[in-house]
Design a protein around this motif. Structure first.
Motif, PDB file in Angstrom:
ATOM      1  N   LEU A   1      41.889 -85.622 -70.528  1.00 24.05           N
ATOM      2  CA  LEU A   1      42.144 -84.360 -69.827  1.00 24.05           C
ATOM      3  C   LEU A   1      43.569 -84.401 -69.267  1.00 24.05           C
ATOM      4  O   LEU A   1      43.911 -85.314 -68.513  1.00 24.05           O
ATOM      5  CB  LEU A   1      41.150 -84.144 -68.691  1.00 24.05           C
ATOM      6  N   TYR A   2      44.364 -83.418 -69.653  1.00 22.22           N
ATOM      7  CA  TYR A   2      45.752 -83.358 -69.214  1.00 22.22           C
ATOM      8  C   TYR A   2      45.890 -82.340 -68.101  1.00 22.22           C
ATOM      9  O   TYR A   2      45.712 -81.138 -68.324  1.00 22.22           O
ATOM     10  CB  TYR A   2      46.668 -82.961 -70.390  1.00 22.22           C
ATOM     11  N   MET A   3      46.214 -82.795 -66.908  1.00 19.13           N
ATOM     12  CA  MET A   3      46.438 -81.869 -65.798  1.00 19.13           C
ATOM     13  C   MET A   3      47.763 -81.146 -66.035  1.00 19.13           C
ATOM     14  O   MET A   3      48.747 -81.758 -66.445  1.00 19.13           O
ATOM     15  CB  MET A   3      46.491 -82.621 -64.468  1.00 19.13           C
ATOM     16  N   ARG A   4      47.768 -79.844 -65.796  1.00 19.11           N
ATOM     17  CA  ARG A   4      49.009 -79.065 -65.924  1.00 19.11           C
ATOM     18  C   ARG A   4      49.533 -78.620 -64.560  1.00 19.11           C
ATOM     19  O   ARG A   4      50.588 -78.019 -64.457  1.00 19.11           O
ATOM     20  CB  ARG A   4      48.775 -77.828 -66.817  1.00 19.11           C
ATOM     21  N   GLY A   5      48.730 -78.850 -63.541  1.00 20.82           N
ATOM     22  CA  GLY A   5      49.106 -78.462 -62.180  1.00 20.82           C
ATOM     23  C   GLY A   5      48.255 -79.261 -61.217  1.00 20.82           C
ATOM     24  O   GLY A   5      47.913 -80.402 -61.498  1.00 20.82           O
ATOM     25  N   ALA A   6      47.905 -78.627 -60.090  1.00 20.74           N
ATOM     26  CA  ALA A   6      47.028 -79.255 -59.100  1.00 20.74           C
ATOM     27  C   ALA A   6      47.527 -80.644 -58.719  1.00 20.74           C
ATOM     28  O   ALA A   6      46.769 -81.616 -58.704  1.00 20.74           O
ATOM     29  CB  ALA A   6      45.581 -79.301 -59.592  1.00 20.74           C
ATOM     30  N   MET A   7      48.827 -80.722 -58.423  1.00 22.66           N
ATOM     31  CA  MET A   7      49.379 -81.993 -57.950  1.00 22.66           C
ATOM     32  C   MET A   7      48.537 -82.486 -56.771  1.00 22.66           C
ATOM     33  O   MET A   7      48.222 -81.723 -55.861  1.00 22.66           O
ATOM     34  CB  MET A   7      50.839 -81.784 -57.526  1.00 22.66           C
TER      35      MET A   7
ATOM     36  N   LEU B   1      45.401 -83.636 -57.122  1.00 20.88           N
ATOM     37  CA  LEU B   1      43.964 -83.582 -57.397  1.00 20.88           C
ATOM     38  C   LEU B   1      43.528 -84.422 -58.591  1.00 20.88           C
ATOM     39  O   LEU B   1      42.343 -84.457 -58.920  1.00 20.88           O
ATOM     40  CB  LEU B   1      43.513 -82.127 -57.595  1.00 20.88           C
TER      41      LEU B   1
ATOM     42  N   SER C   1      40.918 -86.810 -57.661  1.00 18.02           N
ATOM     43  CA  SER C   1      39.688 -86.122 -57.244  1.00 18.02           C
ATOM     44  C   SER C   1      38.893 -85.649 -58.455  1.00 18.02           C
ATOM     45  O   SER C   1      37.662 -85.691 -58.445  1.00 18.02           O
ATOM     46  CB  SER C   1      40.029 -84.927 -56.343  1.00 18.02           C
ATOM     47  N   VAL C   2      39.594 -85.202 -59.496  1.00 13.65           N
ATOM     48  CA  VAL C   2      38.904 -84.828 -60.737  1.00 13.65           C
ATOM     49  C   VAL C   2      38.187 -86.057 -61.300  1.00 13.65           C
ATOM     50  O   VAL C   2      37.021 -85.991 -61.716  1.00 13.65           O
ATOM     51  CB  VAL C   2      39.893 -84.239 -61.766  1.00 13.65           C
TER      52      VAL C   2
ATOM     53  N   LEU D   1      37.085 -88.580 -59.627  1.00 11.39           N
ATOM     54  CA  LEU D   1      35.938 -88.885 -58.762  1.00 11.39           C
ATOM     55  C   LEU D   1      34.740 -88.000 -59.112  1.00 11.39           C
ATOM     56  O   LEU D   1      33.607 -88.486 -59.251  1.00 11.39           O
ATOM     57  CB  LEU D   1      36.328 -88.704 -57.288  1.00 11.39           C
TER      58      LEU D   1
ATOM     59  N   ASN E   1      47.615 -86.507 -51.558  1.00 10.40           N
ATOM     60  CA  ASN E   1      46.182 -86.377 -51.233  1.00 10.40           C
ATOM     61  C   ASN E   1      45.601 -87.757 -50.958  1.00 10.40           C
ATOM     62  O   ASN E   1      44.692 -88.216 -51.638  1.00 10.40           O
ATOM     63  CB  ASN E   1      45.469 -85.671 -52.401  1.00 10.40           C
TER      64      ASN E   1
ATOM     65  N   GLN F   1      41.755 -88.610 -50.543  1.00  5.10           N
ATOM     66  CA  GLN F   1      40.840 -88.846 -51.656  1.00  5.10           C
ATOM     67  C   GLN F   1      40.411 -90.307 -51.727  1.00  5.10           C
ATOM     68  O   GLN F   1      39.319 -90.606 -52.223  1.00  5.10           O
ATOM     69  CB  GLN F   1      41.489 -88.446 -52.976  1.00  5.10           C
TER      70      GLN F   1
ATOM     71  N   PRO G   1      45.405 -75.392 -71.309  1.00  9.71           N
ATOM     72  CA  PRO G   1      44.299 -75.871 -70.470  1.00  9.71           C
ATOM     73  C   PRO G   1      42.921 -75.625 -71.075  1.00  9.71           C
ATOM     74  O   PRO G   1      42.075 -76.521 -71.063  1.00  9.71           O
ATOM     75  CB  PRO G   1      44.488 -75.083 -69.165  1.00  9.71           C
TER      76      PRO G   1
ATOM     77  N   ARG H   1      40.379 -78.342 -72.192  1.00 14.70           N
ATOM     78  CA  ARG H   1      39.125 -78.415 -71.451  1.00 14.70           C
ATOM     79  C   ARG H   1      37.927 -78.422 -72.388  1.00 14.70           C
ATOM     80  O   ARG H   1      37.000 -79.220 -72.233  1.00 14.70           O
ATOM     81  CB  ARG H   1      39.009 -77.223 -70.497  1.00 14.70           C
TER      82      ARG H   1
END
Ligand SMILES: Cc1ncc(C[n+]2csc(CCOP(=O)(O)OP(=O)(O)O)c2C)c(N)n1
Lengths: 196, 171
Positions: A40-46, A48, A51-52, A54, A77, A80, A172, A176
């Motif tokens: 899973l590649y995060m593109r935002g939500a610095m 988190l 947390s994803v 977790l 964060n 976390q 995304p 996803r």
């Protein structure tokens, strides 16, 4: 040791683990050096990314969950770590690549370039297994343990920054959907996807 | 508190299992009921509400249904998580938000976010339903929760002080 070395070492050992990569450099290099459906590649939500990981680890206790975090994102964060320590999923392996920079935005120095020590912070938060690695031999030994022994793990890996790979513009939703199929997540969330 | 029974019944009917939260006084009856049913619910206190968007996204990707409970000021803490994770990756979950800063509020610091929240939700394109009448709490909770999961979108359930009596339990 550079980011690419870490990404390759993790990808080589990942098996059927689910991997969540921090926005920017980690996602770009994981896509370039180890693309697979279970990424899973995060593109935002610095902040988190961990947390994803977790939430995934709680939902799928039968799978290893690997987080490839950035030190800037983790610093955004820190709470976390306390939450992960309290929930204590044994299958969570949170790896943070410590370059001491916000690389993605031009390489500005951050607190981990100076006195901040993420491994010590993780220990203070109560994370059960905390390890550090600054060269490839140490990293190999730590990964072999962290991917086999119960956690949760926080592995702080010191890297020399040489710049990330060219950015793949991952979508995304495409990411996803592929990831959720790899994680077998569709059935419980929205069964109609499975029937379609 | 029949309204709290109805909220929890609505969640239970949609197989919500992971409940993440930062507490609000008004939410206590809901939290108590969730804590009393560990066979159905796993209750996780967060350090900050935005963390919950990440945790629920990970759970959703892994096939576990969750809900986020918080007060309206906590909603302010979730914004970039919603905008750059839950919305673009189509992560569905209900957000049960106790509305502070409205009828009967005594704390000035609660007013600005309570006021801004409906417009913030609207500008993010997120559906919003009000829990303000005892006879519809269960059906609204059930329908909003179902909508959230099947459409892959966070949905706000606003707990009105008209229903709950607000922080003091009656204004
Ligand atoms: C909330 C938010 N603030 C700022 C940014 C801009 N930004 C994108 S990546 C990044 C740096 C992330 O640092 P780190 O996690 O250490 O990763 P690195 O870039 O060093 O790999 C920043 C500041 C953003 N995307 N989101």
């Amino acid at each position: 040791m550079e980011r690419q070395d870490v990404i390759r070492a993790v990808a080589a050992r990942a098996g059927d683990a689910l991997i969540v990569a921090n926005l920017g450099s980690n996602a770009y290099d994981l896509h370039t050096h180890g693309h697979r459906p279970g990424n899973l590649y995060m593109r935002g939500a610095m902040g988190l990314t961990g947390s994803v990981g977790l939430g995934l680890a709680m939902a799928r206790p039968d799978r290893r969950v690997i987080v490839l975090d950035g030190d800037g994102s983790l610093l955004m964060n820190l709470g976390q770590l306390a939450t992960a320590a309290a929930e204590a999923p044994a299958n969570l392996v949170h790896i943070v690549l410590v370059n001491g920079l916000w690389q993605e935005t031009g390489g500005q120095r951050i607190a981990t370039a100076g006195r901040a020590d993420l491994a010590a912070i993780a220990r203070g938060a109560g994370i059960a297994e905390v390890a550090e690695a600054a060269d490839l031999d140490a990293l190999s030994r730590v990964l072999d343990r962290a991917l086999a022994a119960p956690g949760p793990w926080l592995v702080a890996v010191r890297i020399q920054e040489r710049g990330a790979s060219q950015a793949p513009n991952t979508d995304p939703m495409a990411n996803r959907d592929e990831f959720m199929r790899a994680a077998e997540g569709f059935v419980a969330v929205a069964p109609q996807y499975e029937r379609a | 508190m029949p309204w709290a029974d109805d909220v929890v019944a609505g969640f239970r009917s949609q197989q919500v299992r992971l409940v993440v939260y930062v507490a609000d006084k008004v939410l206590v009856p809901v939290l108590d009921r969730i804590a009393a049913d560990p066979g159905q619910f796993r209750l996780v206190p967060l350090t900050r509400e935005e963390e919950g968007i990440g945790v629920l996204a990970g759970a959703f990707f892994g096939g576990m249904r969750g809900a986020l409970l918080m007060q309206s000021s906590g909603f302010g803490n979730t914004l970039n998580g919603l905008a750059s994770l839950a919305i673009p990756y189509q992560v569905g979950f209900p957000m049960l938000i106790s509305v502070r800063g409205a009828l009967g509020e005594t704390n000035k610091a609660q007013v600005p976010m309570g006021r801004a929240m409906p417009e913030l939700l609207a500008s993010l394109g997120l559906p919003r339903y009000d829990l303000d009448r005892p006879e519809t709490v269960e059906s609204v909770t059930r329908g909003a929760t179902r909508q959230a999961f099947t459409t892959g979108r966070p949905v706000a359930l606003l707990l009105s002080s008209l229903l709950t009596g607000g922080k003091g339990g009656g204004f």
